[in-house]
Design an enzyme around this catalytic site. Structure first.
Site, mmCIF file in Angstrom:
data_model
loop_
_atom_site.group_PDB
_atom_site.id
_atom_site.type_symbol
_atom_site.label_atom_id
_atom_site.label_comp_id
_atom_site.label_asym_id
_atom_site.label_seq_id
_atom_site.Cartn_x
_atom_site.Cartn_y
_atom_site.Cartn_z
ATOM 1 N N CYS A 7 -29.488 -22.013 28.575
ATOM 2 C CA CYS A 7 -30.483 -21.343 29.356
ATOM 3 C C CYS A 7 -31.706 -21.049 28.616
ATOM 4 O O CYS A 7 -32.486 -22.036 28.445
ATOM 5 C CB CYS A 7 -29.742 -19.798 29.754
ATOM 6 S SG CYS A 7 -30.817 -19.122 31.097
ATOM 7 N N HIS A 10 -25.052 -21.115 32.715
ATOM 8 C CA HIS A 10 -24.138 -20.601 31.686
ATOM 9 C C HIS A 10 -22.593 -21.017 31.856
ATOM 10 O O HIS A 10 -21.864 -20.700 32.687
ATOM 11 C CB HIS A 10 -24.313 -19.003 31.999
ATOM 12 C CG HIS A 10 -25.570 -18.257 31.441
ATOM 13 N ND1 HIS A 10 -25.823 -18.138 30.034
ATOM 14 C CD2 HIS A 10 -26.560 -18.054 32.138
ATOM 15 C CE1 HIS A 10 -26.875 -17.438 30.152
ATOM 16 N NE2 HIS A 10 -27.544 -17.625 31.142
ATOM 17 N N GLU A 63 -20.072 -20.205 29.841
ATOM 18 C CA GLU A 63 -19.507 -19.217 29.258
ATOM 19 C C GLU A 63 -18.924 -18.255 30.233
ATOM 20 O O GLU A 63 -17.641 -17.622 29.828
ATOM 21 C CB GLU A 63 -20.094 -18.485 28.010
ATOM 22 C CG GLU A 63 -21.073 -17.521 28.436
ATOM 23 C CD GLU A 63 -22.646 -18.245 28.530
ATOM 24 O OE1 GLU A 63 -23.592 -17.638 28.310
ATOM 25 O OE2 GLU A 63 -22.641 -19.557 28.641
ATOM 26 N N VAL A 80 -4.328 -0.715 17.506
ATOM 27 C CA VAL A 80 -4.019 -1.941 17.268
ATOM 28 C C VAL A 80 -4.672 -2.576 15.958
ATOM 29 O O VAL A 80 -4.091 -3.240 15.194
ATOM 30 C CB VAL A 80 -4.250 -2.642 18.592
ATOM 31 C CG1 VAL A 80 -4.280 -4.362 18.459
ATOM 32 C CG2 VAL A 80 -3.781 -2.502 19.832
ATOM 33 N N ASP A 81 -5.953 -2.412 15.845
ATOM 34 C CA ASP A 81 -6.667 -2.812 14.993
ATOM 35 C C ASP A 81 -6.189 -2.544 13.426
ATOM 36 O O ASP A 81 -6.218 -3.327 12.477
ATOM 37 C CB ASP A 81 -8.357 -2.480 14.979
ATOM 38 C CG ASP A 81 -8.799 -3.028 16.149
ATOM 39 O OD1 ASP A 81 -8.361 -3.953 17.058
ATOM 40 O OD2 ASP A 81 -9.731 -2.638 16.736
#
Length: 509
Positions: free
Chosen positions: A79, A167, A169, A224-225
């Protein structure tokens, strides 16, 4: 060194998504601001230029120094990145007659070109731009078009440089992952060895080399982390890891006791600290959300610092920092004004005099979960919904009291347990209950009541950046509301939040 792709960020909302897609291909990548390009080392196999809210036609349009990149290694402009490669190298970009936004179909594809190998004619792509490339430099060649965008893709002859106007993604570009695979695997020659197992092996080896026989302290949150960070560190240094799990009185019902039990079952060296009364005292009569956060952060630091000092000769502080935290703190737009005051990258204050170790700082949240699963961690922990750092304090609108926390814990437990029983929990990104600062009239038995209102919130999302409210079954909502009103003393009305982000946020404060 780990082979990688360098992504230069020009401020696009989609930049993180480019990185996520490249990582899905088991290729490591890093995002850096366009004006802070790291040294181009041999492990960097290719470069991607992101989109941008800016125009290349602006007076001070973002422009990176590409002398060590363009023509010397594979380069893909997306882009704005494509317009930059056209406009500043002899082509021309002009304002579009109309904003080109949304779905489009490729009506010309040069599938002999490496970038467009296996990309179908008629393939759907996603456009999001107000400018158009109207002229390409003489050495550039068009390799893809749509009905409205003649230069949807180009290559530079004699170089491994490409530009695409769409794009790849975003999910709406149906063969976008295939195009990125062509770039990172075929063109850049990446082997795709960035897997959870590879990450675990290399990280444990690096932690052993970095920390040696030093002691490390880590604050566990139940999330979680921090849990995955703890297990990685435990693999590397064993009992030299000292975990501290603080009960701030704002966790979910029974979460402190259950979490402590789970951590010990995982073989972690963990100490539980019940400091709830200190937090309640610090929060007394505070209603402003930011002041609540600051009070919680200050109290946590005091409690954690006291417990850390009780351990002799600690040299390191471990944190569960993940990649989105790192990106936000070095954003091309500058450090975000919205980074929560209790969760800045860097964490605890300088006076602790500890070196920082962050084993997860290269990973996105979904990658952290995959690493946890590869280490055979409990799925109930790995699949746990995100939970705010200040806990229930920002789900109680207004001042915090122990009585309000108790009510909200009971309401939340009924809601979350119900989602699990009805097999809905894993279809939801995040769920919780909010204690509203209003009371409403009701009737219980023959008596009139004037009691509290709670709101239930459940959203679907992939990364928390955007979210849609979950269309939970009416039967489930009816059953849950009935159970809350019957079982939780002090609540006589339940509402369901049907707002999406944007414009609303996931949390209410």
């Amino acid at each position: 060194m780990q082979e990688s792709i360098l992504i230069l960020d020009f401020g696009s909302q989609y930049t993180q998504l480019i990185a996520r897609r490249v990582r899905e291909l088991n290729v490591y990548c890093e995002i850096h601001p366009y004006n802070k390009i790291p040294e181009i080392t041999p492990n960097i196999k290719g470069v991607i230029l992101s989109g941008s809210p800016h125009s290349v036609r602006e007076k001070d349009a973002p422009f990176p120094e590409l002398k060590d990149i363009k023509g010397k290694m594979p380069l893909l402009g997306v882009c704005y990145g494509a317009q930059l490669l056209a406009h500043f190298f002899g082509g021309e970009v002009a304002k579009s007659d109309h904003r080109e936004y949304g779905r489009a179909l490729l009506d010309f594809v040069n599938d002999k070109n490496e970038l467009f190998k296996n990309i179908s004619l008629g393939s759907q792509v996603w456009m999001s731009h107000a400018d158009t490339i109207v002229k390409i430099p003489d050495t550039y060649k068009i390799i893809a078009s749509t009905a409205d965008v003649k230069v949807a893709g180009f290559m530079v002859e004699g170089e491994k440089s490409w530009g695409i106007q769409f794009h790849p993604e975003v999910y709406h570009t149906t063969e976008g992952l295939e195009l990125l695979r062509n770039f990172v695997h075929t063109i850049c020659g990446c082997s795709g060895d960035f897997t959870p197992a590879h990450f675990i092996d290399t990280t444990v080896a690096e932690l052993k080399a970095k920390i040696g026989n030093d002691k490390v302290v880590l604050g566990l949150s139940g999330g979680v982390d921090s849990s995955v960070a703890a297990v990685l560190l435990n693999k590397a240094i064993g009992k030299n890891l000292y975990c501290i799990f603080v009960d701030n009185g704002l966790l979910r019902k029974n979460e402190f006791e259950n979490g402590l039990h789970s951590y010990r079952d995982m073989g972690l060296n963990v100490k539980g600290v019940n400091a709830s009364q200190k937090f309640y005292a610090a929060l007394k009569d505070i209603s402003d959300p930011e002041k609540k956060r600051k009070a919680i952060g200050k109290t946590f630091i005091e409690v954690f610092d006291e417990e850390a000092h009780a351990i002799t000769d600690v040299k390191w502080l471990a944190q569960g920092t993940i990649y989105p935290d790192v990106i936000e703190s070095v954003s091309v737009k500058g450090p975000s004004a919205t980074i929560k005051s209790h969760h800045n990258v860097g964490g605890l204050p300088d006076y602790m005099k500890l070196k920082i170790v962050e084993p997860l700082r290269a990973l996105f949240k979904d990658e952290v979960r995959r690493v946890g699963r590869s280490m055979n961690m409990d799925e109930a922990l790995i699949g746990r919904h995100p939970f705010p750092g200040p806990g229930l304090a920002i789900r109680i609108l207004g001042d915090i009291t122990e009585a309000k926390v108790k009510i909200l814990q009971d309401v939340d437990a009924i809601f979350i347990d119900g989602l699990k029983k009805d097999k809905l929990y894993d279809t939801v990104w995040q769920a919780g209950a909010i204690f509203l600062p209003i009371q409403s009239v009701g009737v219980m038995g023959d008596e009139r009541t004037y009691e509290n209102v709670v709101a239930l919130r459940a959203v679907s999302s992939t990364d928390g950046m955007t979210a849609d409210w979950c269309h939970l079954p009416y039967e489930f909502l009816a059953k849950t509301s009935n159970e809350i009103i019957n079982k939780v003393k002090g609540v006589n009305r339940v509402v369901y939040d049907i707002s999406s982000k944007p414009p609303a946020t996931i949390e209410w404060e």
